[in-house]
Design a protein around this motif. Structure first.
Motif, PDB file in Angstrom:
ATOM      1  N   GLU A 134     -34.613 -74.266 -38.480  1.00  9.36           N
ATOM      2  CA  GLU A 134     -34.356 -74.382 -39.917  1.00  9.36           C
ATOM      3  C   GLU A 134     -34.953 -75.675 -40.469  1.00  9.36           C
ATOM      4  N   TRP A 135     -34.902 -76.723 -39.687  1.00  2.00           N
ATOM      5  CA  TRP A 135     -35.500 -78.011 -40.063  1.00  2.00           C
ATOM      6  C   TRP A 135     -37.002 -77.820 -40.307  1.00  2.00           C
ATOM      7  N   TRP A 136     -37.663 -77.174 -39.342  1.00  2.00           N
ATOM      8  CA  TRP A 136     -39.105 -76.931 -39.459  1.00  2.00           C
ATOM      9  C   TRP A 136     -39.420 -76.005 -40.633  1.00  2.00           C
ATOM     10  N   GLU A 137     -38.662 -74.945 -40.782  1.00  2.00           N
ATOM     11  CA  GLU A 137     -38.901 -73.961 -41.844  1.00  2.00           C
ATOM     12  C   GLU A 137     -38.790 -74.596 -43.236  1.00  2.00           C
ATOM     13  N   ASP A 138     -37.789 -75.455 -43.415  1.00  2.00           N
ATOM     14  CA  ASP A 138     -37.573 -76.081 -44.725  1.00  2.00           C
ATOM     15  C   ASP A 138     -38.536 -77.231 -45.002  1.00  2.00           C
ATOM     16  N   CYS A 139     -39.232 -77.711 -43.979  1.00  2.00           N
ATOM     17  CA  CYS A 139     -40.145 -78.849 -44.153  1.00  2.00           C
ATOM     18  C   CYS A 139     -41.616 -78.489 -43.960  1.00  2.00           C
ATOM     19  N   LYS A 140     -41.912 -77.268 -43.588  1.00  4.06           N
ATOM     20  CA  LYS A 140     -43.276 -76.915 -43.177  1.00  4.06           C
ATOM     21  C   LYS A 140     -44.313 -77.099 -44.292  1.00  4.06           C
ATOM     22  N   ASP A 141     -43.872 -77.050 -45.548  1.00  3.87           N
ATOM     23  CA  ASP A 141     -44.815 -77.193 -46.659  1.00  3.87           C
ATOM     24  C   ASP A 141     -44.911 -78.635 -47.175  1.00  3.87           C
ATOM     25  N   TYR A 142     -44.060 -79.528 -46.649  1.00  2.00           N
ATOM     26  CA  TYR A 142     -44.170 -80.948 -47.005  1.00  2.00           C
ATOM     27  C   TYR A 142     -45.361 -81.532 -46.248  1.00  2.00           C
ATOM     28  N   VAL A 143     -45.799 -82.706 -46.663  1.00  4.38           N
ATOM     29  CA  VAL A 143     -46.960 -83.321 -46.008  1.00  4.38           C
ATOM     30  C   VAL A 143     -46.584 -84.664 -45.389  1.00  4.38           C
ATOM     31  N   THR A 144     -47.263 -84.999 -44.312  1.00  2.68           N
ATOM     32  CA  THR A 144     -47.062 -86.281 -43.639  1.00  2.68           C
ATOM     33  C   THR A 144     -48.379 -86.721 -42.997  1.00  2.68           C
ATOM     34  N   CYS A 145     -48.468 -87.979 -42.658  1.00  3.60           N
ATOM     35  CA  CYS A 145     -49.693 -88.511 -42.064  1.00  3.60           C
ATOM     36  C   CYS A 145     -49.517 -88.858 -40.597  1.00  3.60           C
ATOM     37  N   LYS A 146     -48.292 -88.642 -40.053  1.00  5.13           N
ATOM     38  CA  LYS A 146     -48.027 -89.061 -38.672  1.00  5.13           C
ATOM     39  C   LYS A 146     -47.178 -88.052 -37.924  1.00  5.13           C
ATOM     40  N   GLU A 147     -47.443 -87.975 -36.620  1.00  6.87           N
ATOM     41  CA  GLU A 147     -46.672 -87.105 -35.740  1.00  6.87           C
ATOM     42  C   GLU A 147     -45.431 -87.808 -35.211  1.00  6.87           C
ATOM     43  N   ASN A 148     -45.567 -89.093 -34.860  1.00  7.09           N
ATOM     44  CA  ASN A 148     -44.448 -89.885 -34.353  1.00  7.09           C
ATOM     45  C   ASN A 148     -44.023 -90.885 -35.426  1.00  7.09           C
ATOM     46  N   TRP A 149     -42.828 -90.675 -35.967  1.00  2.00           N
ATOM     47  CA  TRP A 149     -42.353 -91.525 -37.066  1.00  2.00           C
ATOM     48  C   TRP A 149     -41.649 -92.781 -36.569  1.00  2.00           C
ATOM     49  N   HIS A 150     -41.535 -92.943 -35.277  1.00  2.00           N
ATOM     50  CA  HIS A 150     -40.891 -94.136 -34.723  1.00  2.00           C
ATOM     51  C   HIS A 150     -41.785 -95.368 -34.784  1.00  2.00           C
ATOM     52  N   LYS A 151     -43.089 -95.154 -34.704  1.00  2.00           N
ATOM     53  CA  LYS A 151     -43.981 -96.309 -34.563  1.00  2.00           C
ATOM     54  C   LYS A 151     -45.351 -96.016 -35.171  1.00  2.00           C
ATOM     55  N   GLY A 152     -46.134 -97.094 -35.359  1.00  2.00           N
ATOM     56  CA  GLY A 152     -47.507 -96.945 -35.822  1.00  2.00           C
ATOM     57  C   GLY A 152     -47.701 -96.975 -37.323  1.00  2.00           C
TER      58      GLY A 152
END
Length: 267
Positions: A134-152
Motif C-alpha cells: 500500500e505504501w508503494w501503491e500510494d507513492c508510485k506516482d510521486y517523484v524522488t531523486c534518491k533510492e537511499n534516503w538515509h545518506k547522500g
C-alpha cells in the motif's frame, strides 16, 4: 520435620521463580536513538497517526507532533525535495516515522548504528505485505531523486536537497517493486515479507488500537526465534539471557520470618 518444612518453603520459592523469569531484554524496550525515551510508558496524548501507541510508547507527545510536519525539527528532513509529496503518499511516511519513534516492539531488530546522532537503529524488521504494498501503491506516482534516503543528500542549506547532478524520477522507476521501496529507502531497516496483517509473523505500521497492538505478539515470536539461534547462543551472557529469579520484595522480607516460625513450630 523442620527440614521438610524448610524444603517446602524452598520448593514454593522455586515455583515462584519459574513463573517470574527475568525481564526479556528484547521485549518492551526503546532503542538508544535521537528522540526516544529511555523506556516505554503511557502518554496521555499522541498526535493523530501516532495515537495508536499512546498506551505504551517510546515517543513523547512533542515527537509525535513533529512527525506530522512537512519540515520537521526531528531531523530537518524535507519530504518535498522533488515537489510537493501527495497526502496519500505522505501519510505512509508519517506512519513509518510513528512506528520508528513510538513502538516498544522493535527490540528483536535493534542493531548498533554507526552514526553520530544515534547509537542504535532497526535492521530487517519484517514488514507486513499489505503495509509495504500500500505504501508503494500510494507513492508510485510521486517523484524522488534518491533510492537511499538515509545518506547522500546535499545538506548545504541545513535541510536535505537532491545531490548535484541527480534527477527527480517517478517512485515506480526508482523503486520498481514494493520490496525495493521498503528495503532500500531506509538502508534495510525493513524487510519485505509475504506475511499478512494479523498473522503474528510481521510488524504492522497500521493497526486499530481498539483491537490491541498486534506487534506485541510478533516481537515475542521473533525474540524467541532470536534466542533459539546459534548466533545468539554463542554471544549470550548471564546478564542478557539467564532466566534469573526476581522475587517480589514482600517474599524476600518474609522469607527469614517464615523459616524461623517453621523451626519454632518443630522445636
Amino acid at each position: 520435620a523442620a527440614g521438610m518444612g524448610v524444603g517446602q518453603v524452598l520448593l514454593v520459592l522455586s515455583a515462584a521463580c519459574a513463573v517470574m523469569p527475568a525481564k526479556d531484554p528484547l521485549l518492551n524496550i526503546c532503542m538508544d536513538a535521537k528522540h526516544h525515551k529511555t523506556k516505554p510508558g503511557p502518554e496521555g496524548m499522541l498526535h493523530d497517526q501516532c495515537a495508536p501507541w499512546k498506551d505504551n510508547a517510546c515517543c513523547t507527545a512533542n515527537t509525535s507532533s513533529e512527525a506530522h510536519k512537512d519540515q520537521s525539527n526531528l531531523y530537518n528532513f524535507n519530504w518535498n525535495h522533488c515537489g510537493l509529496m501527495p497526502p496519500k503518499c505522505k501519510r505512509h511516511f508519517i506512519q513509518d516515522t510513528c512506528l520508528y519513534e513510538c513502538s516498544p516492539n522493535l527490540g528483536p531488530w535493534i542493531d548498533q548504528a554507526d552514526s553520530s546522532w544515534r547509537r542504535e537503529r532497526i535492521l530487517h524488521v519484517p514488514l507486513c505485505k499489505e503495509d509495504c504494498e500500500e505504501w508503494w501503491e500510494d507513492c508510485k506516482d510521486y517523484v524522488t531523486c534518491k533510492e537511499n534516503w538515509h545518506k547522500g543528500w546535499n545538506w548545504a542549506t541545513g535541510t536535505n536537497r537532491c545531490p548535484w547532478g541527480s534527477m527527480c524520477r517517478p517512485f515506480s522507476h526508482v523503486f520498481p517493486r514494493p520490496k525495493d521501496l521498503c528495503e532500500k529507502i531506509w538502508s534495510n531497516s525493513y524487510k519485505y515479507t509475504t506475511e499478512h496483517r494479523g498473522s503474528g509473523r510481521c510488524i504492522q505500521m497500521w493497526f486499530d488500537p481498539a483491537q490491541g497492538n498486534p506487534n506485541v505478539v510478533v516481537a515475542k515470536y521473533y525474540a524467541w526465534k532470536k534466542r533459539s539461534s546459534p548466533a545468539w547462543m554463542e554471544n549470550v551472557t548471564p546478564e542478557t539471557d539467564k532466566a534469573a529469579c526476581v522475587l517480589p520484595w514482600p517474599v524476600l522480607v518474609l522469607l527469614p520470618l517464615a523459616l524461623v516460625v517453621l523451626r519454632g513450630s518443630q522445636g
